[in-house]
Design an enzyme around this catalytic site. Structure first.
Site, mmCIF file in Angstrom:
data_model
loop_
_atom_site.group_PDB
_atom_site.id
_atom_site.type_symbol
_atom_site.label_atom_id
_atom_site.label_comp_id
_atom_site.label_asym_id
_atom_site.label_seq_id
_atom_site.Cartn_x
_atom_site.Cartn_y
_atom_site.Cartn_z
ATOM 1 N N ASP A 136 -2.525 61.751 27.560
ATOM 2 C CA ASP A 136 -2.351 63.135 28.018
ATOM 3 C C ASP A 136 -3.138 63.391 29.282
ATOM 4 O OD1 ASP A 136 -2.062 65.175 25.045
ATOM 5 O OD2 ASP A 136 -0.959 63.441 25.777
ATOM 6 N N ALA A 137 -4.342 62.860 29.290
ATOM 7 C CA ALA A 137 -5.227 63.129 30.421
ATOM 8 C C ALA A 137 -4.626 62.546 31.701
ATOM 9 C CB ALA A 137 -6.596 62.522 30.149
ATOM 10 N N ASP A 163 -1.709 64.717 32.665
ATOM 11 C CA ASP A 163 -2.186 65.969 33.257
ATOM 12 C C ASP A 163 -2.645 65.749 34.688
ATOM 13 O OD1 ASP A 163 -3.622 67.538 30.277
ATOM 14 O OD2 ASP A 163 -1.582 67.387 31.064
ATOM 15 N N SER A 216 30.148 64.990 5.234
ATOM 16 C CA SER A 216 30.419 63.591 5.583
ATOM 17 C C SER A 216 31.718 63.148 4.905
ATOM 18 C CB SER A 216 29.249 62.726 5.155
ATOM 19 O OG SER A 216 28.945 63.008 3.830
ATOM 20 N N LYS A 274 37.398 55.551 13.862
ATOM 21 C CA LYS A 274 36.125 56.207 13.533
ATOM 22 C C LYS A 274 35.018 55.649 14.419
ATOM 23 C CE LYS A 274 33.166 57.457 9.666
ATOM 24 N NZ LYS A 274 31.878 57.054 10.195
ATOM 25 N N ASP A 307 31.261 55.579 15.684
ATOM 26 C CA ASP A 307 29.959 55.935 15.138
ATOM 27 C C ASP A 307 29.126 56.536 16.256
ATOM 28 O OD1 ASP A 307 27.958 56.248 13.376
ATOM 29 O OD2 ASP A 307 27.249 54.177 13.471
ATOM 30 N N GLU A 351 33.186 64.045 18.284
ATOM 31 C CA GLU A 351 32.162 63.007 18.304
ATOM 32 C C GLU A 351 31.701 62.763 19.735
ATOM 33 O OE1 GLU A 351 31.684 62.043 15.242
ATOM 34 O OE2 GLU A 351 30.495 60.206 15.302
ATOM 35 N N TYR A 358 38.182 66.198 17.223
ATOM 36 C CA TYR A 358 39.005 65.758 16.093
ATOM 37 C C TYR A 358 39.086 66.675 14.876
ATOM 38 C CZ TYR A 358 34.430 63.927 14.559
ATOM 39 O OH TYR A 358 33.122 63.780 14.234
ATOM 40 N N LYS A 380 43.307 61.580 7.603
ATOM 41 C CA LYS A 380 43.271 62.985 7.175
ATOM 42 C C LYS A 380 44.659 63.404 6.751
ATOM 43 C CE LYS A 380 39.804 63.754 10.681
ATOM 44 N NZ LYS A 380 39.487 64.319 11.987
ATOM 45 N N CYS A 427 -1.539 45.926 -6.552
ATOM 46 C CA CYS A 427 -1.053 46.765 -5.452
ATOM 47 C C CYS A 427 -1.741 46.352 -4.147
ATOM 48 C CB CYS A 427 -1.337 48.234 -5.752
ATOM 49 S SG CYS A 427 -1.061 49.313 -4.343
ATOM 50 N N CYS A 430 -4.180 49.337 -2.843
ATOM 51 C CA CYS A 430 -5.413 49.816 -3.475
ATOM 52 C C CYS A 430 -6.012 48.809 -4.456
ATOM 53 C CB CYS A 430 -5.172 51.152 -4.176
ATOM 54 S SG CYS A 430 -4.133 51.011 -5.628
ATOM 55 N N CYS A 487 2.538 50.592 -8.835
ATOM 56 C CA CYS A 487 1.082 50.633 -8.746
ATOM 57 C C CYS A 487 0.585 51.655 -9.750
ATOM 58 C CB CYS A 487 0.697 51.043 -7.330
ATOM 59 S SG CYS A 487 -0.985 51.656 -7.209
ATOM 60 N N CYS A 539 -4.412 55.863 -5.080
ATOM 61 C CA CYS A 539 -3.873 54.830 -4.189
ATOM 62 C C CYS A 539 -3.555 55.462 -2.832
ATOM 63 C CB CYS A 539 -2.608 54.225 -4.803
ATOM 64 S SG CYS A 539 -1.733 53.126 -3.659
HETATM 65 S S1 IVH Z 1 36.296 64.287 10.506
HETATM 66 C C1 IVH Z 1 34.503 66.751 6.745
HETATM 67 N N1 IVH Z 1 37.114 62.549 12.227
HETATM 68 O O1 IVH Z 1 32.286 60.379 10.645
HETATM 69 C C2 IVH Z 1 34.315 65.580 7.625
HETATM 70 N N2 IVH Z 1 34.866 62.389 11.522
HETATM 71 O O2 IVH Z 1 31.315 60.122 7.879
HETATM 72 C C3 IVH Z 1 34.931 65.824 8.961
HETATM 73 N N3 IVH Z 1 33.597 60.592 12.604
HETATM 74 O O3 IVH Z 1 29.995 63.012 10.627
HETATM 75 C C4 IVH Z 1 34.737 64.670 9.850
HETATM 76 N N4 IVH Z 1 35.239 59.854 13.861
HETATM 77 O O4 IVH Z 1 30.435 61.853 12.843
HETATM 78 C C5 IVH Z 1 36.067 62.956 11.491
HETATM 79 N N5 IVH Z 1 38.020 61.120 13.785
HETATM 80 C C6 IVH Z 1 36.979 61.511 13.063
HETATM 81 C C7 IVH Z 1 35.715 60.887 13.130
HETATM 82 C C8 IVH Z 1 34.680 61.355 12.338
HETATM 83 C C9 IVH Z 1 33.973 59.700 13.533
HETATM 84 C C10 IVH Z 1 32.259 60.671 12.011
HETATM 85 C C11 IVH Z 1 31.614 62.030 12.113
HETATM 86 C C12 IVH Z 1 31.258 62.418 10.715
HETATM 87 C C13 IVH Z 1 31.283 61.098 10.022
HETATM 88 C C14 IVH Z 1 31.602 61.267 8.569
#
Ligand code: IVH
Length: 707
Positions: free
Chosen positions: A60-61, A64, A109, A143, A145, A200, A252, A316, A434, A437, A452, A458
């Site tokens: 920090d110093a 700063d 999810s 999908k 990520d 996403e 999406y 979907k 353990c 501890c 433990c 512990c």
């Molecule tokens: S629909 C009710 N569509 O997957 C859930 N999700 O495991 C609606 N993701 O958090 C999500 N591609 O980050 C949807 N074409 C897609 C997607 C998608 C990636 C991810 C999203 C979600 C996760 C769920």
């Protein structure tokens, strides 16, 4: 560590108090300009290292001092102040990280399928639920990520956007989203007055590699995978950093909307395109299961050559009317599924087996590995589960092992390659002491976990509990990481959760510690003080009681409503056979095993004393009641009888429960409403005898808001 949340007042004071132009009499204008340029770059670099990676490279110093030097030169040469001057940047840096935004419709999810059978079962389940016999088309979307976000538009203008967070509440990253080219700030064409759009945020493979190269060149930390890079870039406190990051977006899904925008998901995707969003061009409408399976195979084949990483395909149900009826179960929708690709594997060498002691005393073996890339993620560690698992696989230090990553799951060691075992290797002996501890670590008959016996004596358990206590879903205290907790524990400053709220009194002392400064100490105090108000569910979760994860904590909070009531009921429930204990065990989703853990916790006077000491320092917010309470059937006990014509029993029951009703099987005096289908028998008669209100299926549909 300097603060994630610089207080402008402090910055200004620091900058101007020492901004003495006489300190730098010798600089020529050209030298001053050059130095300001260099300082702007250097300070920005350290801001990134801190904010983005939680990994400051200077104290920090020192930091700063850089800022002071910058301010001093600026004071002497005001004409040279740069547009990207660090002095000015602080003002627009959010004060306390990101504000929280509550999602109007939770962001949940997805359940997973891993093969054709599981996918078929998903469709069959939806059909059964709806009693649907006709064709049921789906839309398949790769999908990615990345990082899901919720974007709110009012009258066609982008007003705010939030990350998913815990699904109920995310971080307000509006300013950062505004910098993204891929995000339309105004929707073109006709859009509803209010609409939430979900999608996403991600980084392409090429952009990820280029960013990492730039990070390397700047000696900044590289990201482990495109997802981390996207998340790190979007969660910048300074939007100008986000602006420099190549973020992409596919839209999406929809959240809340003021008027329906389409009758099918497929048409909705088209509307998204019309409004100016990018929708994944590989998305397809698929009429049959066979088409979906062929699509899955096709995408899997293209996977390696796609410009971005994907881990499966999301399917979907296309008809949005059916989607609405299908609704959710737990945390996932009944109308969508993620069909994941098979796990990715790699081999590497196991260097060490480390034994971790968790907050409940469980000894967990962790494999330290020669870092290896498994499906785009750099893996250096993996769980070995428990001692039986090590024995079963005969995993030894020095072995070459096969690692596997399946979807989001932590990498696992699948097997050992026996041929590559070093000749001098010996079987691993699991410790019965353990490592933290020295207490005995025992394994009760019939259990797999060795624990433990040190309890709260512990240090590992105490520290782990504190780490859990401040973690994101619990008290969420910025600036209190694992290392700091260990340090403060060793200093005797932190023993129980209540001690945390005594830390602000030590602010001056903390500021003088290695790696700390006035600002970071101040910020820590502020972060702690801000948590004196805490929602009941977070408090319950923070206690770290076995089996009480986030969702159980939520259930309990909702059920008991407020802290005083919860505490009183738990104390009473610690008595076996008490009415309160039975009540606790019969909360839907809780059950007797969880009830026992709670009872055990409250049966221990030391725990209650610790909790009381903590609670005295807090204002615990009452739990939010489910939205459903304003519906006519909320809180009512409902019985269905006879055959329903327009929906199946499970659908009717799920809808009633979503609206806050309790569905039971038999009619009694406690029943509020009996829904009478065709050929109803004794239950309808009994309702008549008891004077319980009955409604027809059509009346029920109106009550439940189906029509
Ligand atoms: S629909 C009710 N569509 O997957 C859930 N999700 O495991 C609606 N993701 O958090 C999500 N591609 O980050 C949807 N074409 C897609 C997607 C998608 C990636 C991810 C999203 C979600 C996760 C769920």
């Amino acid at each position: 560590m300097f603060g994630a949340a610089p207080d402008p007042a402090i910055w200004n004071m620091t900058d101007h108090q020492t901004a003495d132009p006489h300190e730098i009499p010798d600089l020529t204008e050209a030298e001053a300009a050059e130095e300001l340029r260099h300082l702007a770059e250097t300070i920005a670099h350290h801001d990134r290292a801190y904010h983005q990676h939680d990994a400051p490279e200077i104290t920090d110093a020192e930091y700063d001092a850089l800022r002071r030097r910058n301010a001093a030169i600026e004071a002497r040469f005001p004409d040279l102040i740069r547009s990207d001057s660090p002095t000015h940047r602080v003002g627009d840096t959010p004060e306390t990280g990101f504000a929280k935004l509550r999602h109007r419709v939770p962001m949940l999810s997805l359940d997973n399928a891993f093969d054709t059978e599981e996918f078929a079962e998903f469709l069959a389940r939806a059909r059964r639920f709806l009693g649907w016999t006709e064709a049921m088309a789906v839309v398949g979307e790769p999908k990615i990520d990345g990082l899901s976000i919720n974007l709110t538009y009012e009258n066609g203008r982008f007003v705010h956007g939030a990350t998913r967070g815990d699904g109920t509440e995310g971080e307000d990253v509006t300013a950062n989203l505004r910098t993204m080219q891929a995000l339309p700030l105004r929707l073109s064409g006709n859009a509803p007055a209010f609409i939430e759009i979900r999608g996403e945020v991600f980084m392409t493979k090429a952009d990820f590699l280029a960013l990492n190269e730039a990070q390397l060149a700047a000696e900044a930390k590289v990201f482990a995978n495109p997802r981390n890079a996207a998340a790190g870039s979007l969660r910048q406190l300074d939007p100008r950093i986000t602006a420099q990051r190549p973020l992409s977006l596919f839209a999406y899904a929809q959240g809340e909307t003021s008027e329906p925008v389409a009758e099918s998901h497929w048409v909705y995707l088209q509307r998204l395109r019309d409004w100016g969003f990018t929708v994944n061009p590989l998305s397809r409408r698929l009429e049959t299961e066979e088409e979906a399976a062929a699509f899955q195979a096709g995408i899997a084949e293209q996977r390696a050559t796609l410009p971005y990483d994907i881990d499966g395909v999301v399917y979907k149900i296309d008809d949005l009317g059916l989607e609405r009826r299908l609704g959710f179960v737990g945390r996932a929708p009944r109308w969508a599924i993620a069909w994941k690709f098979p796990a990715e594997q790699a081999t590497t060498i196991l260097r060490e087996i480390r034994i971790q002691v968790g907050r409940t005393g469980a000894l967990t073996p962790v494999a330290e590995l020669e870092p290896v890339n498994v499906g785009g993620v750099l893996v250096a560690r993996s769980t070995l589960h428990n001692e039986d698992e090590i024995a079963r696989k005969d995993v030894r230090i020095g072995d070459t092992v096969v690692l596997q990553r399946a979807g989001d799951v932590i990498p696992q060691i699948v097997s050992v390659i026996a041929e590559r075992r070093p000749p001098d290797s010996v079987p691993y002996v699991y410790p019965d002491i353990c490592p933290a501890c020295g207490s005995h670590a025992v394994r009760p008959p019939g259990e797999v976990v060795r624990r433990c016996t040190g309890g709260l004596t512990c240090p590992a358990q105490r520290v782990e509990r504190l780490i859990h206590f401040v973690s994101r879903a619990a008290f969420d205290i910025d600036g209190l990481g694992e290392k700091t907790i260990q340090e403060f524990y060793a200093e005797d400053w932190l023993h129980s959760p209540a001690d945390l709220f005594r830390l602000p009194a030590r602010e001056a002392e903390i500021a003088t510690r290695d790696g700390w400064g006035k600002l970071s100490a101040r910020n820590l105090s502020r972060a702690i003080e801000a948590r004196r108000r805490i929602p009941l569910e977070r408090l319950i979760f923070a206690l770290g009681i076995r089996r009480i994860g986030e969702s159980n904590a939520k259930l309990l909070a909702r059920h008991y409503g407020n802290y005083a009531h919860w505490r009183e009921q738990m104390l009473a429930a610690s008595e076996i056979g008490s009415e309160e204990r039975i009540g606790l065990g019969s909360i839907i989703g809780i059950g007797p095993a969880i009830a026992e853990e709670l009872a055990e916790f409250f049966g221990e006077p030391r725990n209650v004393a610790t909790l009381d000491e903590l609670a005295a320092k807090l204002t615990v917010e009452d739990a939010a009641q489910p939205q459903a309470t304003d519906s006519e059937i909320a809180g009512k006990v409902v019985v269905f009888t006879g055959t329903l014509e327009t929906m199946t029993r499970p659908e009717a029951k799920a809808r009633a429960e979503t609206m806050g009703a309790k569905v039971t099987d038999s009619v009694s005096k406690k029943t509020d409403l009996v829904v009478v289908g065709t050929d109803a028998g004794s239950k309808a008669r009994r309702a008549g005898e008891l004077g319980v209100k009955t409604v027809t299926e059509l009346e029920w549909r109106a009550l439940a808001g189906f029509d």
